[in-house]
Write a protein that holds these residues in place. Sequence first.
Motif, PDB file in Angstrom:
ATOM      1  N   GLU A  39       6.403  -1.863  -6.179  1.00 49.77           N
ATOM      2  CA  GLU A  39       6.475  -0.774  -5.217  1.00 49.77           C
ATOM      3  C   GLU A  39       5.750  -1.139  -3.916  1.00 49.77           C
ATOM      4  O   GLU A  39       4.780  -1.895  -3.936  1.00 49.77           O
ATOM      5  N   LEU A  40       6.241  -0.614  -2.821  1.00 55.09           N
ATOM      6  CA  LEU A  40       5.579  -0.798  -1.532  1.00 55.09           C
ATOM      7  C   LEU A  40       4.533   0.296  -1.384  1.00 55.09           C
ATOM      8  O   LEU A  40       4.819   1.470  -1.603  1.00 55.09           O
ATOM      9  N   LYS A  41       3.334  -0.099  -1.011  1.00 63.75           N
ATOM     10  CA  LYS A  41       2.235   0.865  -0.893  1.00 63.75           C
ATOM     11  C   LYS A  41       1.584   0.764   0.472  1.00 63.75           C
ATOM     12  O   LYS A  41       1.575  -0.289   1.102  1.00 63.75           O
ATOM     13  N   GLU A  42       1.025   1.899   0.893  1.00 66.66           N
ATOM     14  CA  GLU A  42       0.271   1.967   2.139  1.00 66.66           C
ATOM     15  C   GLU A  42      -0.965   2.812   1.871  1.00 66.66           C
ATOM     16  O   GLU A  42      -0.852   3.964   1.451  1.00 66.66           O
ATOM     17  N   LYS A  43      -2.121   2.202   2.033  1.00 69.18           N
ATOM     18  CA  LYS A  43      -3.402   2.869   1.783  1.00 69.18           C
ATOM     19  C   LYS A  43      -3.475   3.435   0.360  1.00 69.18           C
ATOM     20  O   LYS A  43      -3.978   4.525   0.125  1.00 69.18           O
ATOM     21  N   GLY A  44      -2.934   2.666  -0.592  1.00 68.93           N
ATOM     22  CA  GLY A  44      -3.010   3.050  -1.996  1.00 68.93           C
ATOM     23  C   GLY A  44      -1.935   4.015  -2.463  1.00 68.93           C
ATOM     24  O   GLY A  44      -1.874   4.355  -3.636  1.00 68.93           O
TER      25      GLY A  44
END
Length: 181
Positions: A39-44
């Motif tokens: 999965e792509l994550k941003e800031k967790g």
Amino acid sequence: PVKINSTEDSKECGIGMIFQELSLIPTLTVEENIYLNHELKEKGFLNKKEMRKNAEALLKDLEIDVDVTKKIQKLEVGVCQLVEIAKALSVERKVLIMDEPTRGIDVAAKVEIYNLMNELKKQGIAVMFVSSEMPEVMGIADRIIVMCDGRITGELDARNTTQNEILTLATQFEKKIAANA
């Protein structure tokens, strides 16, 4: 030579696998399945917007016409197989091994998979297509490797061979095994 001890090793080498049995989660959407386990994550947090955008772009590049927000359980088997291929290609691949991907699907879906395989070949991705359907193999392969009981019994140029030569390689090995039994 490469030594592969795990699925992680194969991923690091750029090898993907499409199994005869689908590994998609029916209750998840197309985009969720494509990014399952990477999965792509941003800031967790999951970056669903980016995953959707990337999934749509991937499917468009592969010329697969399916709504990424649709649940897998709502799709036909042939479309699911195409999603399975897209999932494998959602990370960089150099080799894609496809085990009987056309088994049990209609002719139109088979043609879509053949076209996709040809496109991948043009992109420099090696496709290993496992099939026991002789006309299928003869129609799409460049090289044919005949295996029997997990052992390679011969390698042939698909353009310069016949079904009889393939069957001979398979049956010679079976006779040899039977004679030693």
